[in-house]
Write an enzyme that holds these catalytic residues in place. Sequence first.
Site, PDB file in Angstrom:
ATOM      1  N   LYS A  45       8.154   6.536 -11.868  1.00  7.04           N
ATOM      2  CA  LYS A  45       9.058   5.746 -11.019  1.00  7.04           C
ATOM      3  C   LYS A  45      10.523   5.899 -11.431  1.00  7.04           C
ATOM      4  CE  LYS A  45       5.361   4.393  -9.167  1.00  7.04           C
ATOM      5  NZ  LYS A  45       4.939   4.268  -7.783  1.00  7.04           N
ATOM      6  N   THR A  64      -3.478   6.089  -2.789  1.00 10.27           N
ATOM      7  CA  THR A  64      -4.488   6.923  -3.439  1.00 10.27           C
ATOM      8  C   THR A  64      -5.712   7.042  -2.534  1.00 10.27           C
ATOM      9  OG1 THR A  64      -3.685   6.218  -5.588  1.00 10.27           O
ATOM     10  CG2 THR A  64      -5.872   7.227  -5.535  1.00 10.27           C
ATOM     11  N   SER A  92       3.088  -0.497  -3.562  1.00  7.55           N
ATOM     12  CA  SER A  92       2.165  -0.398  -4.686  1.00  7.55           C
ATOM     13  C   SER A  92       0.850  -1.128  -4.382  1.00  7.55           C
ATOM     14  CB  SER A  92       2.808  -1.002  -5.928  1.00  7.55           C
ATOM     15  OG  SER A  92       4.036  -0.348  -6.175  1.00  7.55           O
ATOM     16  N   ALA A  93      -0.250  -0.459  -4.703  1.00  6.67           N
ATOM     17  CA  ALA A  93      -1.594  -1.007  -4.502  1.00  6.67           C
ATOM     18  C   ALA A  93      -1.872  -1.360  -3.041  1.00  6.67           C
ATOM     19  CB  ALA A  93      -1.845  -2.200  -5.419  1.00  6.67           C
ATOM     20  N   CYS A  94      -1.366  -0.546  -2.118  1.00  6.39           N
ATOM     21  CA  CYS A  94      -1.613  -0.765  -0.692  1.00  6.39           C
ATOM     22  C   CYS A  94      -2.296   0.423  -0.021  1.00  6.39           C
ATOM     23  CB  CYS A  94      -0.313  -1.104   0.022  1.00  6.39           C
ATOM     24  SG  CYS A  94       0.325  -2.715  -0.445  1.00  6.39           S
ATOM     25  N   HIS A 104       8.292   7.198  -2.095  1.00  2.50           N
ATOM     26  CA  HIS A 104       7.043   6.632  -2.627  1.00  2.50           C
ATOM     27  C   HIS A 104       5.922   6.928  -1.629  1.00  2.50           C
ATOM     28  CE1 HIS A 104       4.964   2.733  -4.321  1.00  2.50           C
ATOM     29  NE2 HIS A 104       4.541   3.810  -4.943  1.00  2.50           N
ATOM     30  N   GLY A 133     -12.548   5.526   5.087  1.00  6.78           N
ATOM     31  CA  GLY A 133     -12.901   6.699   5.899  1.00  6.78           C
ATOM     32  C   GLY A 133     -12.660   6.490   7.382  1.00  6.78           C
ATOM     33  N   TYR A 151       3.487   0.171 -20.633  1.00  5.96           N
ATOM     34  CA  TYR A 151       2.574   0.286 -19.487  1.00  5.96           C
ATOM     35  C   TYR A 151       3.147   1.081 -18.309  1.00  5.96           C
ATOM     36  CZ  TYR A 151      -1.614  -1.081 -16.915  1.00  5.96           C
ATOM     37  OH  TYR A 151      -2.825  -1.072 -16.262  1.00  5.96           O
ATOM     38  N   GLY A 152       2.346   1.952 -17.768  1.00  9.14           N
ATOM     39  CA  GLY A 152       2.572   2.606 -16.469  1.00  9.14           C
ATOM     40  C   GLY A 152       4.011   2.995 -16.199  1.00  9.14           C
ATOM     41  N   ASP A 188       1.188   9.516  -4.751  1.00  5.65           N
ATOM     42  CA  ASP A 188       2.155   8.450  -5.035  1.00  5.65           C
ATOM     43  C   ASP A 188       3.606   8.817  -4.719  1.00  5.65           C
ATOM     44  OD1 ASP A 188       2.324   5.729  -6.081  1.00  5.65           O
ATOM     45  OD2 ASP A 188       3.490   6.564  -7.725  1.00  5.65           O
ATOM     46  N   ARG A 207       4.337  -3.144 -13.949  1.00  5.53           N
ATOM     47  CA  ARG A 207       5.785  -2.974 -13.925  1.00  5.53           C
ATOM     48  C   ARG A 207       6.488  -4.321 -14.002  1.00  5.53           C
ATOM     49  NH1 ARG A 207       7.425  -1.886  -9.507  1.00  5.53           N
ATOM     50  NH2 ARG A 207       5.506  -1.697  -8.331  1.00  5.53           N
ATOM     51  N   ARG A 219      -6.049   0.627 -14.515  1.00  4.23           N
ATOM     52  CA  ARG A 219      -5.788   1.934 -13.897  1.00  4.23           C
ATOM     53  C   ARG A 219      -6.554   3.047 -14.595  1.00  4.23           C
ATOM     54  NH1 ARG A 219      -1.385   2.371  -9.781  1.00  4.23           N
ATOM     55  NH2 ARG A 219      -0.736   0.236  -9.521  1.00  4.23           N
TER      56      ARG A 219
HETATM   57  P1  GTP Z   1      -0.055   2.420  -6.407  1.00  5.25           P
HETATM   58  O1  GTP Z   1      -0.727   3.379  -7.324  1.00  5.25           O
HETATM   59  O2  GTP Z   1       0.206   1.103  -7.030  1.00  5.25           O
HETATM   60  O3  GTP Z   1       1.193   2.969  -5.795  1.00  5.25           O
HETATM   61  O4  GTP Z   1      -1.120   2.032  -5.255  1.00  5.25           O
HETATM   62  P2  GTP Z   1      -1.740   2.798  -4.000  1.00  5.25           P
HETATM   63  O5  GTP Z   1      -0.847   2.620  -2.827  1.00  5.25           O
HETATM   64  O6  GTP Z   1      -2.139   4.175  -4.354  1.00  5.25           O
HETATM   65  O7  GTP Z   1      -3.043   1.916  -3.683  1.00  5.25           O
HETATM   66  P3  GTP Z   1      -4.611   2.274  -3.785  1.00  5.25           P
HETATM   67  O8  GTP Z   1      -5.005   3.393  -2.862  1.00  5.25           O
HETATM   68  O9  GTP Z   1      -4.957   2.422  -5.200  1.00  5.25           O
HETATM   69  O10 GTP Z   1      -5.274   0.947  -3.200  1.00  5.25           O
HETATM   70  C1  GTP Z   1      -5.115  -0.298  -3.791  1.00  5.25           C
HETATM   71  C2  GTP Z   1      -6.145  -1.259  -3.306  1.00  5.25           C
HETATM   72  O11 GTP Z   1      -6.167  -1.299  -1.866  1.00  5.25           O
HETATM   73  C3  GTP Z   1      -7.563  -0.905  -3.748  1.00  5.25           C
HETATM   74  O12 GTP Z   1      -8.186  -2.063  -4.228  1.00  5.25           O
HETATM   75  C4  GTP Z   1      -8.219  -0.414  -2.490  1.00  5.25           C
HETATM   76  O13 GTP Z   1      -9.597  -0.682  -2.480  1.00  5.25           O
HETATM   77  C5  GTP Z   1      -7.491  -1.150  -1.368  1.00  5.25           C
HETATM   78  N1  GTP Z   1      -7.463  -0.347  -0.135  1.00  5.25           N
HETATM   79  C6  GTP Z   1      -7.041   0.940  -0.026  1.00  5.25           C
HETATM   80  N2  GTP Z   1      -7.197   1.409   1.236  1.00  5.25           N
HETATM   81  C7  GTP Z   1      -7.712   0.390   1.948  1.00  5.25           C
HETATM   82  C8  GTP Z   1      -8.101   0.238   3.327  1.00  5.25           C
HETATM   83  O14 GTP Z   1      -7.993   1.150   4.148  1.00  5.25           O
HETATM   84  N3  GTP Z   1      -8.602  -0.982   3.687  1.00  5.25           N
HETATM   85  C9  GTP Z   1      -8.730  -2.014   2.800  1.00  5.25           C
HETATM   86  N4  GTP Z   1      -9.224  -3.169   3.236  1.00  5.25           N
HETATM   87  N5  GTP Z   1      -8.397  -1.898   1.494  1.00  5.25           N
HETATM   88  C10 GTP Z   1      -7.892  -0.724   1.072  1.00  5.25           C
HETATM   89  C1  SPV Z   2       3.160   1.480  -8.489  1.00  4.47           C
HETATM   90  O1  SPV Z   2       3.307   0.335  -8.921  1.00  4.47           O
HETATM   91  O2  SPV Z   2       3.608   1.829  -7.364  1.00  4.47           O
HETATM   92  C2  SPV Z   2       2.409   2.479  -9.272  1.00  4.47           C
HETATM   93  C3  SPV Z   2       2.000   2.119 -10.626  1.00  4.47           C
HETATM   94  O3  SPV Z   2       2.197   3.581  -8.804  1.00  4.47           O
HETATM   95  S1  SPV Z   2       3.267   2.316 -11.785  1.00  4.47           S
HETATM   96  O4  SPV Z   2       3.232   3.699 -12.261  1.00  4.47           O
HETATM   97  O5  SPV Z   2       3.004   1.389 -12.888  1.00  4.47           O
HETATM   98  O6  SPV Z   2       4.543   2.054 -11.183  1.00  4.47           O
HETATM   99 MN    MN Z   3       2.996   3.736  -6.650  1.00  6.37          MN
END
Ligand code: GTP
Ligand code: SPV
Ligand code: MN
Length: 648
Positions: free
Chosen positions: A225, A272, A267-269, A245, A539, A216-217, A292, A74, A404
């Site tokens: 989004k 999923t 995002s990416a925290c 979100h 887990g 992209y995305g 998401d 993004r 992704r």
């Molecule tokens: P978006 O799709 O961008 O909104 O991201 P998201 O919030 O769905 O994040 P996602 O679950 O894909 O996790 C992103 C990264 O965080 C991955 O590399 C995971 O391995 C890492 N991660 C997720 N859960 C944990 C956790 O409980 N502990 C740790 N250390 N890392 C985690």
């Molecule tokens: C995010 O960035 O929170 C995502 C990926 O879920 S995107 O669809 O590119 O925004």
């Molecule tokens: Mn997201």
Amino acid sequence: MAKTPKFANAKVFAWVDKWNKVCTPDRIVVVKGTKKEHHDICEMMVKKGQFVKLNPKTRPDCYLARSHESDVARVEGRTFICSKREIDAGPTNHWMEPEAMKKLMLKSYKGCMKGRTMYVIPFAMGPIGNPITQYGIEITDSPYVVVNMDIMTRTGDAVLRHLGADGDFIPCIHSVGAPLKKGQKDVAWPCAKRIEDKFITQFPEERQIWSFGSGYGGNALLGKKCFALRIASKLAKDEGWMAEHMLILTLTSPERKQYHLTAAFPSACGKTNLAMMLPKLKGWRLQTIGDDIAWLKPGEDGRLYAINPENGFFGVAPGTSMDSNPNALKSCKKGTIFTNVVLTPNGDIWWEDMGVDAPVEGIDWKGNPCYRCVDDKRRMGPRPGMTKKEVKESGYVAAHKNSRFTAPAENCPVLDKAGFDGIWKGKPTGVPIDAILFGGRRPSTIPLVNEAKSWTHGVFMGSAAGSEVTAAVISDQIGQVRRDPMAMLPFFGYNVCDYFQHWLEMERTSPDATKLPKIYFVNWFRKGDDGRFMWPGFGDNSRVLKWICQRIEGKVHAHVTPIGNLPLESDIDLSNNEGKFKVVPEDLREILKVDKEGWKKEIATVGASYDEYDAKASKDTEVRSKTARRVPKALRDILASLASALNR
Ligand code: GTP
Ligand code: SPV
Ligand code: MN
């Protein structure tokens, strides 16, 4: 010029006809949403060199795409909320006057689809016919977008039928911004290469989305989004519901009691991952509804009812492994599109921390050869014979950090089918939510889990959320902590202060505020001085979810502290604490403490973010009321009392 096709719905016809005249595509295709059409577009892209077909034995109906190097995430710097008044976009959004923006963008759109096909994608955000569902029409010149939207949303004829002659929809226009001259050969990933030529624009008052220059995305799959968060958050504010979100999950206790939780992490925290988690605790079952986005509506009983408006997962690939998230990997077994991962010689995919050995040789996300490291089978470098250390120091990754997978939700082995269809007790209401979690990546200060003392305190917690910036956005601040209220910073469709007020209003206007979900703040990402994670995560997070359920039931006490209610160490279930990653009791003790000095700094940072939001309102001479467009007093009060408690 192509002839605009007929549509039963006059507004759909007008939208398509308008953009046909502006963009002048060679032809127009209305997406039907059939399996065959999806397959045919994918195969057409293979022929054009835009997709690699993966091995049908190991990855049936799966494809790999490699994006242009400039187009990998993004672009928040090029994302605009174009309300009539700047103050309505608020202090966190980029803004331009709507007519000025349209004039500017129309210049870009003029003739932008020459040599290309214009696709018209009718799509639904939510199960078709559900009362919470909304509809959209995305026009795009990107077949990549068509097949991704096909997975991420419910597309095609069924949507047009539902719209009928005068059904309403959110009009969306998207172009990659790369017209083709006569005879010019297309590239693998067309897009506008310069960042300043990209625009991701929302018009919240007119409820339109205009996107240009990126494929992209979230920049291009406009249901996600742009619609389900930015435009929907504005709709939600106007109509008294919430667009967030958030993941949605169903948790079943050993006593067979069901709980529905949502969680807002940036995002990416980890959304999923939490949404599909395999509980370490025996007897607990977790099912996925969404990973998401959640739309929540108050029911007559005072509970909040949620649906997942999406139909698939656009998940982060790196780090997804059979250890960390087996259900995500299983969701990618068929019918999945991978973007910017490694291609193996046998037509499969690989990424860093996939938990399996890298191929001896492969093709990296940029399309260049890559090679397994000599001293680590699970790392790849850009040249043969490299060591893991050399690769690490060079900063090279073979799969892009924001690579992704786009996987159909129906592939998920733990999908809660009824909840996913928006059904609860036989009715299309969405599922009632018991708890809302906020969170972020915080290496210090923020405890493992913290319970809000009230709804208002929970809103404060969300407003104060911060997180390290991840590769999900193109930024020079990756790794730095920034404030990301409710994990919505990039996704507010209007003024952040009004958004805080809207959260507070949900309690004030509730038919029974005692039924609102309880609110928690979690942090899976605390790090020790040596840089290791102090909590195993994944887990093991089920231990925290169990504590939350027990709090909901009133079964366990908590430490009442100035920052919130924290678990007693003995109430975190440590049964089955074995395997590769384990809870270390000393670390657990540490991450359940109130770090007073850290919190003083935290509070100062939150206060600074509030001040920044308010400063913008002070500059707007048209803001008549003294309180509107400012951080609500209720949140300021909590901040002040927390500051004084910490200084006692
Ligand atoms: P978006 O799709 O961008 O909104 O991201 P998201 O919030 O769905 O994040 P996602 O679950 O894909 O996790 C992103 C990264 O965080 C991955 O590399 C995971 O391995 C890492 N991660 C997720 N859960 C944990 C956790 O409980 N502990 C740790 N250390 N890392 C985690
Ligand atoms: C995010 O960035 O929170 C995502 C990926 O879920 S995107 O669809 O590119 O925004
Ligand atoms: Mn997201």
